[in-house]
Write a protein that holds these residues in place. Structure first.
Motif, PDB file in Angstrom:
ATOM      1  N   PRO A  82     -24.866 -39.895  15.638  1.00 52.67           N
ATOM      2  CA  PRO A  82     -24.767 -38.764  16.568  1.00 52.67           C
ATOM      3  C   PRO A  82     -23.598 -38.882  17.768  1.00 52.67           C
ATOM      4  CG  PRO A  82     -26.854 -39.974  16.975  1.00 52.67           C
ATOM      5  CD  PRO A  82     -26.388 -40.390  15.533  1.00 52.67           C
ATOM      6  N   SER A  83     -23.630 -40.161  18.124  1.00 51.02           N
ATOM      7  CA  SER A  83     -22.637 -40.640  19.194  1.00 51.02           C
ATOM      8  C   SER A  83     -21.263 -40.212  18.767  1.00 51.02           C
ATOM      9  CB  SER A  83     -22.727 -42.125  19.422  1.00 51.02           C
ATOM     10  OG  SER A  83     -21.436 -42.539  20.329  1.00 51.02           O
ATOM     11  N   ARG A  84     -20.703 -40.387  17.557  1.00 46.02           N
ATOM     12  CA  ARG A  84     -19.465 -39.965  17.118  1.00 46.02           C
ATOM     13  C   ARG A  84     -19.357 -38.531  16.815  1.00 46.02           C
ATOM     14  NH1 ARG A  84     -16.374 -44.908  15.655  1.00 46.02           N
ATOM     15  NH2 ARG A  84     -17.738 -46.668  16.173  1.00 46.02           N
ATOM     16  N   HIS A  85     -20.352 -37.880  16.484  1.00 43.82           N
ATOM     17  CA  HIS A  85     -20.412 -36.627  16.358  1.00 43.82           C
ATOM     18  C   HIS A  85     -20.195 -35.851  17.525  1.00 43.82           C
ATOM     19  CE1 HIS A  85     -21.981 -36.671  12.224  1.00 43.82           C
ATOM     20  NE2 HIS A  85     -21.893 -35.310  12.104  1.00 43.82           N
ATOM     21  N   MET A  86     -20.452 -36.484  18.676  1.00 41.30           N
ATOM     22  CA  MET A  86     -20.662 -36.067  20.061  1.00 41.30           C
ATOM     23  C   MET A  86     -19.088 -36.076  20.606  1.00 41.30           C
ATOM     24  SD  MET A  86     -24.146 -36.915  22.289  1.00 41.30           S
ATOM     25  CE  MET A  86     -24.878 -38.157  21.283  1.00 41.30           C
ATOM     26  N   VAL A  87     -18.328 -37.316  20.138  1.00 33.29           N
ATOM     27  CA  VAL A  87     -17.116 -37.576  20.561  1.00 33.29           C
ATOM     28  C   VAL A  87     -16.152 -36.298  19.952  1.00 33.29           C
ATOM     29  CG1 VAL A  87     -15.154 -39.139  20.106  1.00 33.29           C
ATOM     30  CG2 VAL A  87     -17.504 -40.075  20.955  1.00 33.29           C
ATOM     31  N   MET A  88     -16.373 -36.195  18.555  1.00 32.77           N
ATOM     32  CA  MET A  88     -15.514 -35.171  18.041  1.00 32.77           C
ATOM     33  C   MET A  88     -15.725 -33.895  18.234  1.00 32.77           C
ATOM     34  SD  MET A  88     -13.455 -36.858  15.962  1.00 32.77           S
ATOM     35  CE  MET A  88     -13.140 -38.569  15.336  1.00 32.77           C
ATOM     36  N   THR A  89     -16.863 -33.632  18.683  1.00 33.37           N
ATOM     37  CA  THR A  89     -17.114 -32.195  18.972  1.00 33.37           C
ATOM     38  C   THR A  89     -17.364 -31.793  20.459  1.00 33.37           C
ATOM     39  OG1 THR A  89     -19.795 -32.294  19.005  1.00 33.37           O
ATOM     40  CG2 THR A  89     -18.560 -31.729  16.757  1.00 33.37           C
ATOM     41  N   ASN A 108     -18.433 -22.295  13.238  1.00 30.78           N
ATOM     42  CA  ASN A 108     -16.981 -22.709  12.995  1.00 30.78           C
ATOM     43  C   ASN A 108     -16.824 -24.140  13.961  1.00 30.78           C
ATOM     44  OD1 ASN A 108     -17.514 -21.758  15.902  1.00 30.78           O
ATOM     45  ND2 ASN A 108     -15.554 -20.986  16.066  1.00 30.78           N
ATOM     46  N   ILE A 109     -17.748 -24.817  13.695  1.00 28.34           N
ATOM     47  CA  ILE A 109     -17.336 -25.987  14.639  1.00 28.34           C
ATOM     48  C   ILE A 109     -16.267 -26.860  14.215  1.00 28.34           C
ATOM     49  CG2 ILE A 109     -19.097 -27.404  13.339  1.00 28.34           C
ATOM     50  CD1 ILE A 109     -18.322 -27.660  17.080  1.00 28.34           C
ATOM     51  N   LEU A 110     -16.141 -26.894  12.763  1.00 23.85           N
ATOM     52  CA  LEU A 110     -14.920 -27.694  12.205  1.00 23.85           C
ATOM     53  C   LEU A 110     -13.540 -27.324  12.462  1.00 23.85           C
ATOM     54  CD1 LEU A 110     -16.387 -28.747   8.772  1.00 23.85           C
ATOM     55  CD2 LEU A 110     -15.670 -30.184  10.665  1.00 23.85           C
ATOM     56  N   ASP A 111     -13.566 -25.890  12.984  1.00 21.02           N
ATOM     57  CA  ASP A 111     -12.095 -25.483  13.679  1.00 21.02           C
ATOM     58  C   ASP A 111     -11.805 -25.974  15.008  1.00 21.02           C
ATOM     59  OD1 ASP A 111     -11.823 -23.982  11.212  1.00 21.02           O
ATOM     60  OD2 ASP A 111     -12.993 -22.189  12.055  1.00 21.02           O
ATOM     61  N   ASN A 112     -12.951 -26.821  15.425  1.00 23.04           N
ATOM     62  CA  ASN A 112     -12.844 -27.051  17.002  1.00 23.04           C
ATOM     63  C   ASN A 112     -13.146 -28.347  17.099  1.00 23.04           C
ATOM     64  OD1 ASN A 112     -12.306 -24.439  18.352  1.00 23.04           O
ATOM     65  ND2 ASN A 112     -14.227 -23.933  17.421  1.00 23.04           N
ATOM     66  N   VAL A 113     -12.990 -29.263  16.331  1.00 21.17           N
ATOM     67  CA  VAL A 113     -13.148 -30.891  16.405  1.00 21.17           C
ATOM     68  C   VAL A 113     -11.982 -31.109  16.882  1.00 21.17           C
ATOM     69  CG1 VAL A 113     -15.047 -31.028  14.794  1.00 21.17           C
ATOM     70  CG2 VAL A 113     -12.746 -31.041  13.922  1.00 21.17           C
ATOM     71  N   MET A 114     -11.938 -32.644  17.259  1.00 24.58           N
ATOM     72  CA  MET A 114     -10.826 -33.258  18.045  1.00 24.58           C
ATOM     73  C   MET A 114      -9.521 -33.145  17.383  1.00 24.58           C
ATOM     74  SD  MET A 114     -10.272 -37.249  19.331  1.00 24.58           S
ATOM     75  CE  MET A 114     -11.563 -37.041  20.427  1.00 24.58           C
ATOM     76  N   ALA A 115      -9.477 -33.541  16.031  1.00 31.24           N
ATOM     77  CA  ALA A 115      -8.159 -33.581  15.526  1.00 31.24           C
ATOM     78  C   ALA A 115      -7.718 -31.888  15.095  1.00 31.24           C
ATOM     79  CB  ALA A 115      -8.477 -34.369  14.016  1.00 31.24           C
ATOM     80  N   GLU A 116      -8.697 -31.259  14.871  1.00 26.97           N
ATOM     81  CA  GLU A 116      -8.137 -29.943  14.303  1.00 26.97           C
ATOM     82  C   GLU A 116      -7.513 -29.266  15.725  1.00 26.97           C
ATOM     83  OE1 GLU A 116      -7.825 -26.631  11.745  1.00 26.97           O
ATOM     84  OE2 GLU A 116      -8.044 -28.940  11.610  1.00 26.97           O
ATOM     85  N   TYR A 135     -18.836 -38.545  11.665  1.00 27.01           N
ATOM     86  CA  TYR A 135     -18.764 -37.099  11.126  1.00 27.01           C
ATOM     87  C   TYR A 135     -17.485 -37.259  10.249  1.00 27.01           C
ATOM     88  CZ  TYR A 135     -18.759 -32.021  11.977  1.00 27.01           C
ATOM     89  OH  TYR A 135     -19.034 -30.858  11.772  1.00 27.01           O
ATOM     90  N   ASN A 136     -17.806 -37.214   9.070  1.00 26.08           N
ATOM     91  CA  ASN A 136     -16.885 -37.247   8.132  1.00 26.08           C
ATOM     92  C   ASN A 136     -15.912 -36.224   7.801  1.00 26.08           C
ATOM     93  OD1 ASN A 136     -15.523 -38.948   5.713  1.00 26.08           O
ATOM     94  ND2 ASN A 136     -16.256 -37.204   4.521  1.00 26.08           N
ATOM     95  N   ASP A 137     -16.538 -34.867   7.891  1.00 27.73           N
ATOM     96  CA  ASP A 137     -15.475 -33.698   7.854  1.00 27.73           C
ATOM     97  C   ASP A 137     -14.674 -33.665   9.025  1.00 27.73           C
ATOM     98  OD1 ASP A 137     -16.889 -33.113   5.414  1.00 27.73           O
ATOM     99  OD2 ASP A 137     -18.399 -31.668   6.288  1.00 27.73           O
ATOM    100  N   ALA A 138     -15.131 -34.179  10.154  1.00 28.87           N
ATOM    101  CA  ALA A 138     -14.063 -34.009  11.356  1.00 28.87           C
ATOM    102  C   ALA A 138     -13.118 -35.192  11.345  1.00 28.87           C
ATOM    103  CB  ALA A 138     -14.943 -34.027  12.557  1.00 28.87           C
ATOM    104  N   ASN A 139     -13.535 -36.006  10.660  1.00 27.91           N
ATOM    105  CA  ASN A 139     -12.454 -37.326  10.498  1.00 27.91           C
ATOM    106  C   ASN A 139     -11.278 -36.895   9.662  1.00 27.91           C
ATOM    107  OD1 ASN A 139     -14.597 -38.867  11.947  1.00 27.91           O
ATOM    108  ND2 ASN A 139     -15.228 -39.817  10.116  1.00 27.91           N
ATOM    109  N   LEU A 140     -11.831 -36.347   8.722  1.00 28.06           N
ATOM    110  CA  LEU A 140     -10.617 -35.669   7.623  1.00 28.06           C
ATOM    111  C   LEU A 140      -9.698 -34.734   7.888  1.00 28.06           C
ATOM    112  CD1 LEU A 140     -13.036 -35.512   4.279  1.00 28.06           C
ATOM    113  CD2 LEU A 140     -11.414 -37.194   4.763  1.00 28.06           C
ATOM    114  N   LYS A 141      -9.928 -34.160   9.474  1.00 22.23           N
ATOM    115  CA  LYS A 141      -9.031 -33.585   9.885  1.00 22.23           C
ATOM    116  C   LYS A 141      -7.891 -34.091  10.544  1.00 22.23           C
ATOM    117  CE  LYS A 141     -11.297 -29.391   9.571  1.00 22.23           C
ATOM    118  NZ  LYS A 141     -10.875 -27.967   9.086  1.00 22.23           N
TER     119      LYS A 141
END
Length: 491
Positions: A82-89, A108-116, A135-141
């Motif tokens: 959860p910590s890294r999910h919080m960082v990404m989102t 639409n959270i994956l449209d608004n993660v750090m990398a994206e 948060y693997n899906d966010a990492n892949l962005k």
């Protein structure tokens, strides 16, 4: 002639736009995050620490250090998830996509993660970090991803590997004359266990990579001293039977004797210094490229760590050594200083956006720390909330307001109901013999803090209530029923 002058004016205007001054260049970002590091490992937060991290110390000395940064908490024994999910989102703990199938999270959270967010803003994005528990899906962005879990004691198997990925990426940019701004997520797999340090650094801290459960590691005068709040055991059960971090960490297991803890701290410090060495190499490369002065550098950890403090070993508690994280930022416009901040890790995304001049996504619930980093404000919020419910439910809760902090434990099907009240100005190490919860002179303060905790639990959609709180008509989440069933089996 007027037409000629007009044409020349247009030409000058065009050239001035094409040749923007350096001050108008978008800033770069180097976001450094380590795995399992108490702020009190570092001299920045504990001047008595013998851990030598000169590069980290220098970064902190040249930037703004936050004395009050926290990870908010976890509903999982793998606190880093959860910590890294919080960082990404930038979202609060109960509003994450991996809690209850994202019932409080936008689709639409994956449209608004750090990398994206930074990809859309024209940034080149790259990450290296451990695998898993994130948060693997966010990492892949990220446009370039070079992830691997590296917790060994060699160049290839340890922290140097992560450093090499960043150096290779910067070399590739240099070779391609890539002038786009960049966001580099520079993650490490250490000092998370297994803390296999390099031979040189282990010797420096008098430690060994102990792996024999049937013997004690050798004692050594070079080992770090015991933490000031060391205990041979916690006075009551933490509420998570069979918790890996408390019973199965290689080199420690269930032991809390002085020899074992000092050796493990030596291993931790060896890993910390190795991380420092890799950061130094990357900063040197950025300086060679002429990018260092235009780069914001953030240093933090996904959460803190106990290692003998309060008789605990892991990250599944809400004492300051574990709930808090190191957090400081150096970069353009930031003057050296210290501030409380009252920050969460989930404030990282809005802060990076604000510093970059990027619109903060509507999905973000955190706050930009830019006013604090620039010295305009001391804090971004008054009250801080912490949770741990990765074991038996409802678990632990904490609330901090000013110098006062409340921790409550409601675990093991009601076998443990404990309340702790600390004045952190007078008792920063949370010595248990200075717990004021049962002191009648502080009954009014206790009631005030209890009220603040309940208000925060309601505001943040905490799905649980403690034994002395109104139930608010809540039904236990599915995880609670599963956890309690498992717990009874373990008994």
């Amino acid at each position: 002639m007027k037409r000629v002058y007009a044409a020349l004016a247009v030409l000058v205007a065009v050239l001035s736009v094409c040749q923007l001054p350096a001050d108008d260049k978008k800033p770069n970002f180097l976001f450094i995050i380590v795995d399992d590091q108490s702020p009190f490992d570092l001299k920045i937060y504990d001047p008595n620490s013998i851990c030598e991290t000169p590069t980290i110390n220098q970064l902190a000395a040249e930037g703004m250090v936050l004395d009050g940064a926290y990870h908010m908490g976890s509903f999982s024994g793998a606190v880093c998830t959860p910590s890294r999910h919080m960082v990404m989102t930038g979202r609060t703990v109960w509003h994450l996509p991996n809690w209850q199938s994202g019932q409080h999270c936008p689709e639409n959270i994956l449209d608004n993660v750090m990398a994206e967010v930074f990809n859309r803003a024209g940034y080149d994005t790259m990450r290296t970090c451990k695998r898993g528990n994130s948060y693997n899906d966010a990492n892949l962005k990220f446009q370039v991803v070079r992830d691997a879990t590296k917790r060994g004691g060699t160049e290839e198997s340890g922290s140097a590997w992560h450093g090499k990925q960043v150096l290779d990426y910067l070399n590739d940019r240099e070779s391609a004359n890539d002038e786009d701004p960049f966001l580099i997520y520079f993650g490490f797999s250490h000092p998370h266990d297994t803390r296999d340090g390099t031979e040189e650094l282990l010797a420096k801290y008098g430690a060994v990579n102990h792996a024999d459960k049937d013997s004690f590691p050798p004692s050594n005068d070079k080992q770090p001293p015991l933490p000031v709040n060391y205990l041979p055991e916690h006075p009551f059960h933490h509420g998570h039977p069979g918790l890996r971090d408390e019973v199965a960490v290689s080199g420690v297991w269930e032991r809390r004797d002085e020899t074992t803890i000092r050796n493990e701290l030596g291993r931790e410090f060896a890993c910390n210094e190795n991380i420092d060495n890799q950061i130094a190499k990357v900063l040197h490369k950025l300086e060679e490229m002429g990018e260092l002065d235009n780069t914001y550098i953030v240093y933090t950890a996904d959460h803190g760590m106990a290692i003998g403090r309060h008789g605990l070993q892991g990250k599944q508690n809400l004492y300051q050594h574990t709930w808090r994280v190191p957090y400081f930022v150096k970069g353009p416009g930031i003057k050296p200083g210290r501030a409380v901040g009252n920050a969460y890790l989930l404030d990282s995304l809005p802060t990076l956006c604000d510093l970059a001049g990027i619109e903060i996504p509507e999905t973000v619930e955190g706050k930009s720390l830019k006013p604090v980093l620039m010295g305009d404000e001391l804090t971004v919020r008054d009250t801080l909330y912490g949770t741990y419910s990765g074991g038996t439910k409802p678990g632990m809760r904490a609330v901090k307001h000013g110098d006062w902090k409340l921790i409550k434990y409601d675990v093991l099907d009601g076998e443990v109901h404990e309340t702790q009240l600390f004045n952190l100005a007078e008792n920063p190490n949370e010595f248990l013999d200075q717990d004021l919860a049962e002191n009648a002179d502080y009954a009014e303060k206790l009631a005030e803090m209890e009220g603040l905790l309940l208000a925060e639990m309601r505001r943040l959609n905490d799905p649980y209530r403690l034994w002395n709180q109104p139930d608010d008509g809540l039904e236990a989440p599915k995880e609670q029923k599963k956890a309690n069933k498992k717990k009874k089996t373990e008994k």
